[in-house]
Write an enzyme that holds these catalytic residues in place. Structure first.
Site, PDB file in Angstrom:
ATOM      1  N   ASP A  31       0.850  -1.197   0.000  1.00  0.00           N
ATOM      2  CA  ASP A  31       0.000   0.000   0.000  1.00  0.00           C
ATOM      3  C   ASP A  31       0.880   1.240   0.000  1.00  0.00           C
ATOM      4  OD1 ASP A  31      -1.923   1.948   0.438  1.00  0.00           O
ATOM      5  OD2 ASP A  31      -2.052   1.531   2.592  1.00  0.00           O
ATOM      6  N   ASN A  37      -0.307   4.532  -0.230  1.00  0.00           N
ATOM      7  CA  ASN A  37      -0.900   5.801   0.220  1.00  0.00           C
ATOM      8  C   ASN A  37      -1.625   5.718   1.558  1.00  0.00           C
ATOM      9  OD1 ASN A  37      -3.012   4.278  -0.611  1.00  0.00           O
ATOM     10  ND2 ASN A  37      -3.906   5.794  -1.985  1.00  0.00           N
ATOM     11  N   ASP A  61      -4.090   3.926   2.682  1.00  0.00           N
ATOM     12  CA  ASP A  61      -5.522   3.632   2.833  1.00  0.00           C
ATOM     13  C   ASP A  61      -5.762   2.172   3.229  1.00  0.00           C
ATOM     14  OD1 ASP A  61      -5.004   2.285   0.498  1.00  0.00           O
ATOM     15  OD2 ASP A  61      -6.525   3.297  -0.708  1.00  0.00           O
ATOM     16  N   ASP A 103      -1.726  -1.275  -3.851  1.00  0.00           N
ATOM     17  CA  ASP A 103      -2.031  -0.534  -5.077  1.00  0.00           C
ATOM     18  C   ASP A 103      -0.876  -0.630  -6.074  1.00  0.00           C
ATOM     19  OD1 ASP A 103      -0.119   1.360  -4.002  1.00  0.00           O
ATOM     20  OD2 ASP A 103      -1.751   2.082  -2.719  1.00  0.00           O
ATOM     21  N   ASP A 160      -5.149 -10.714 -15.125  1.00  0.00           N
ATOM     22  CA  ASP A 160      -6.194 -11.716 -14.959  1.00  0.00           C
ATOM     23  C   ASP A 160      -7.293 -11.401 -15.964  1.00  0.00           C
ATOM     24  OD1 ASP A 160      -7.697 -13.803 -13.463  1.00  0.00           O
ATOM     25  OD2 ASP A 160      -6.269 -13.285 -11.884  1.00  0.00           O
ATOM     26  N   ASP A 176      -9.360 -16.764 -15.965  1.00  0.00           N
ATOM     27  CA  ASP A 176     -10.090 -17.235 -14.788  1.00  0.00           C
ATOM     28  C   ASP A 176     -11.219 -18.209 -15.140  1.00  0.00           C
ATOM     29  OD1 ASP A 176     -10.704 -16.658 -11.836  1.00  0.00           O
ATOM     30  OD2 ASP A 176     -12.634 -16.197 -12.750  1.00  0.00           O
ATOM     31  N   GLU A 190      -7.222 -21.208 -15.974  1.00  0.00           N
ATOM     32  CA  GLU A 190      -7.629 -21.875 -14.739  1.00  0.00           C
ATOM     33  C   GLU A 190      -8.789 -22.796 -15.093  1.00  0.00           C
ATOM     34  OE1 GLU A 190      -9.273 -20.972 -10.264  1.00  0.00           O
ATOM     35  OE2 GLU A 190     -10.209 -20.094 -12.023  1.00  0.00           O
ATOM     36  N   HIS A 200      -4.151 -17.422  -4.463  1.00  0.00           N
ATOM     37  CA  HIS A 200      -5.071 -16.630  -3.634  1.00  0.00           C
ATOM     38  C   HIS A 200      -6.334 -17.384  -3.231  1.00  0.00           C
ATOM     39  CE1 HIS A 200      -6.594 -16.484  -7.650  1.00  0.00           C
ATOM     40  NE2 HIS A 200      -7.722 -15.981  -7.215  1.00  0.00           N
ATOM     41  N   ASP A 201      -6.505 -18.615  -3.736  1.00  0.00           N
ATOM     42  CA  ASP A 201      -7.693 -19.398  -3.391  1.00  0.00           C
ATOM     43  C   ASP A 201      -7.372 -20.559  -2.448  1.00  0.00           C
ATOM     44  OD1 ASP A 201      -9.298 -17.878  -5.104  1.00  0.00           O
ATOM     45  OD2 ASP A 201      -8.922 -19.195  -6.816  1.00  0.00           O
TER      46      ASP A 201
HETATM   47  C1  GLC Z   1     -11.390 -18.181  -9.780  1.00  0.00           C
HETATM   48  C2  GLC Z   1     -10.636 -17.228  -8.896  1.00  0.00           C
HETATM   49  C3  GLC Z   1     -11.386 -17.055  -7.609  1.00  0.00           C
HETATM   50  C4  GLC Z   1     -12.751 -16.513  -7.928  1.00  0.00           C
HETATM   51  C5  GLC Z   1     -13.480 -17.379  -8.945  1.00  0.00           C
HETATM   52  C6  GLC Z   1     -14.650 -16.660  -9.526  1.00  0.00           C
HETATM   53  O1  GLC Z   1     -11.428 -19.450  -9.276  1.00  0.00           O
HETATM   54  O2  GLC Z   1      -9.337 -17.685  -8.705  1.00  0.00           O
HETATM   55  O3  GLC Z   1     -10.702 -16.225  -6.714  1.00  0.00           O
HETATM   56  O4  GLC Z   1     -13.524 -16.443  -6.767  1.00  0.00           O
HETATM   57  O5  GLC Z   1     -12.674 -17.709 -10.040  1.00  0.00           O
HETATM   58  O6  GLC Z   1     -14.195 -15.640 -10.371  1.00  0.00           O
HETATM   59 CA    CA Z   2      -3.499   2.081  -1.270  1.00  0.00          CA
END
Ligand code: GLC
Ligand code: CA
Length: 560
Positions: A38, A40, A42, A46, A115, A216, A272, A337-338
């Protein structure tokens, strides 16, 4: 003046001609922008924050960064619900910031991968706001609308995030489909308008100069015939059956169209995907089919919460290798991230955190395939344990909690279940420093920082030659130097012990042996005959002909 559209044609991108298999040599780093840096105060990461860390990534040896979505979004699913494909969400910065990131990354030889979320949009997207108004009009067929069946949902499908996959819309007197949250209506890929609009958008970003996309949730574009699922019903009376709608020929046809555009730009694409069997996996990345360069299985054969074991992981690695060794390629990752943090899931995030994180790093960096590093993995960040459901932000976690309660679980039990699968484990802010805000923010972080930032952080890792981070750097350097590790063949050895992984990499005039102890106990192992030199290990000793491996010990050896 802040959209990619206004820049079309005005950007010069210096994408020199790439060799055919350039993507095989990449070292990809996934950035979850909200949680990276981050700039700034908040509390939200970013683009300027990312730019300020490019030197760090360059020194790590990264060739490409993949940014989770940064487009305008109401953030019901943290950016995977896009309300405007052409604009950067102001929370992340401006299109000028992205230009600067693109240029600064390219200046360091780092590719920029975005993405691409085209299974669905946000319900706040203009297309959907128009589409819901009436059954006629430009966008009326952009989404999947169906009449009620006997006054109820058109079929019994559940959404991935719980509840029905259908939401009723008074204005149209119809239901729309959402395989994810109700704020994420699925696009209707049978619509010519959708195809044209999305393809044009892809071109605008390629013209802007991005080097490719992580695509995705791409297995479900063609949903088939909308029959009721025969799967077990959940607590709310709906059936989740993603397999039934995955990998249909119609979906592959659209992917081919998308990838044809990408090929014109020599761009990268990793999809994915949801695979049922290994041949599905190959179908997405075999060279002949001209689809993705590689695929990220949604539930990768080797990433399964609750059901994984070293024995199964070994079997899956071998099986997917055999399936694609002659035609196809692997995206190598253990976390994103999942998923939970890899050291917490596959390693030991207490007593053996450092050793096991290094061992997992060695596995990912020595298998054939393109390695993906998820931010924070390189310093051994761990799962978070929040005291109450209110601390969790992730929609999936909150739904899992709700579902557990509906199934009659106690609040405590529901929290335990939700926490174990929580995607927030991976999404806690990056731990840069041992200071208030962890060097991530000077403000209040959007998601609580893992309390262990005092000891687990980049600053202290950089200062320590024995840190997980230093180990990653060395491994990446070795991988870059050795074509055998990137492109050579692989052979697993029968060790007679599920927890000992031993595999060779061969080719380019070399032979390497990788030796890993996937357990927290001592294990005996005898090296294959020959003269072996230790290239790197996570212990401070060299390999013996016959030896007892320490917990999570890992060696990379080279035949002399
Ligand atoms: C993919 C993403 C996930 C998202 C899902 C719906 O699996 O990695 O984070 O919730 O698609 O877009
Ligand atoms: Ca920020």
């Amino acid at each position: 003046m802040d959209s990619v559209q206004t820049r079309e044609g005005t950007m010069e991108h210096t994408r020199e001609k790439r060799s055919k298999d350039w993507f095989k040599d990449l070292e990809i780093y996934q950035i979850y922008p909200k949680s990276f840096m981050d700039s700034n105060g908040d509390g939200i990461g970013d683009l300027p924050g990312i730019i300020s860390k490019l030197d760090y990534l360059e020194k790590l040896g990264i060739d490409a960064i993949w940014l989770s979505p940064i487009y305008v979004s109401p953030c019901y699913d943290n950016g995977y619900d896009i309300a405007d494909y052409d604009r950067i969400d102001p929370v992340f910065g401006t299109i000028e910031d992205l230009e600067r990131l693109r240029d600064e990354a390219h200046g360091r030889g780092i590719c920029l991968i975005m993405d691409l979320v085209v299974n669905h949009t946000s319900s706040f997207h203009e297309w959907f706001r128009e589409s819901r108004k009436s059954r006629t009009g430009q966008y009326s067929d952009y989404y999947i609308w169906k009449d009620p069946k006997d006054g109820k949902e058109p079929n019994n499908w559940a959404s991935c995030f719980g509840g029905s996959a259908w939401e009723y819309c008074e204005e149209r007197g119809q239901y729309y489909l959402h395989m994810f949250a109700k704020e994420q209506p699925d696009l209707n890929w049978k619509s010519e308008g959708v195809r044209k609009s999305i393809f044009a958008m892809i071109r605008r970003w390629l013209d802007f100069g991005v080097d490719g996309f992580r695509v995705d949730a791409i297995s479900y574009l063609d949903k088939g015939d909308f029959c009721d699922s025969t799967n077990a019903l959940n607590a709310e009376g709906y059936a989740l059956d993603m397999d039934a709608i995955s990998n249909r020929p119609g979906t592959h046809a659209i992917i081919k169209d998308i990838c044809r555009i990408l090929d014109e730009y020599d761009a990268f694409a990793v999809g994915e995907v949801n695979i049922k069997k290994l041949s599905d996996y190959r179908d997405y990345c075999s060279e002949d089919r001209k689809e993705f360069k590689m695929a990220i299985p949604f539930v990768p054969p080797i990433v399964e919460i609750g059901t994984w074991s070293p024995a199964k992981m070994k079997r899956d690695i071998v099986a997917s290798y055999e399936t694609m060794k002659d035609d196809g390629w692997w995206a190598r990752f253990l976390s994103n991230h999942d998923k939970p943090r890899q050291v917490s899931l596959y390693g030991n995030d207490t007593t053996y955190r450092i050793d096991s994180a290094k061992m997992l790093a060695m596995l990912m960096q020595t298998l054939p395939g393109t390695p993906f590093i998820f931010q924070g993995e390189e310093i051994g960040m761990t799962d978070v344990h929040y005291p109450s459901i209110g601390c969790y932000n992730d929609i999936d976690t909150r739904n899992a909690y709700r579902t557990a309660l509906l199934e009659g679980k106690s609040e405590e039990e529901a929290l335990r279940i939700a926490a174990a699968i929580s995607r927030d484990n991976a999404r806690t802010p990056m731990q840069w420093k041992n200071e208030e805000g962890a060097g991530f923010t000077t403000g209040k972080p959007w998601l609580e920082i893992n309390g262990n930032y005092r000891t687990i952080n980049v600053e202290s890792s950089l200062a320590d030659d024995e840190s997980i981070l230093s180990f990653y750097r060395k491994l990446i350097e070795i991988r870059k130097k050795e074509p055998c590790l990137r492109r050579g063949s692989m052979e697993f050895h029968d060790t007679g012990d599920d927890c000992i992984f031993a595999f060779s990499r061969m080719g380019y005039g070399k032979e390497f042996l990788v030796l890993l102890n996937f357990s927290d106990s001592l294990r005996r192992y005898s090296l294959p005959a020959g003269n072996w030199m230790s290239v790197i290990s996570n212990g401070k000793r060299s390999a013996q002909e016959s030896m007892v491996l320490k917990p999570y010990e890992a060696f990379l050896l080279e035949r002399r």
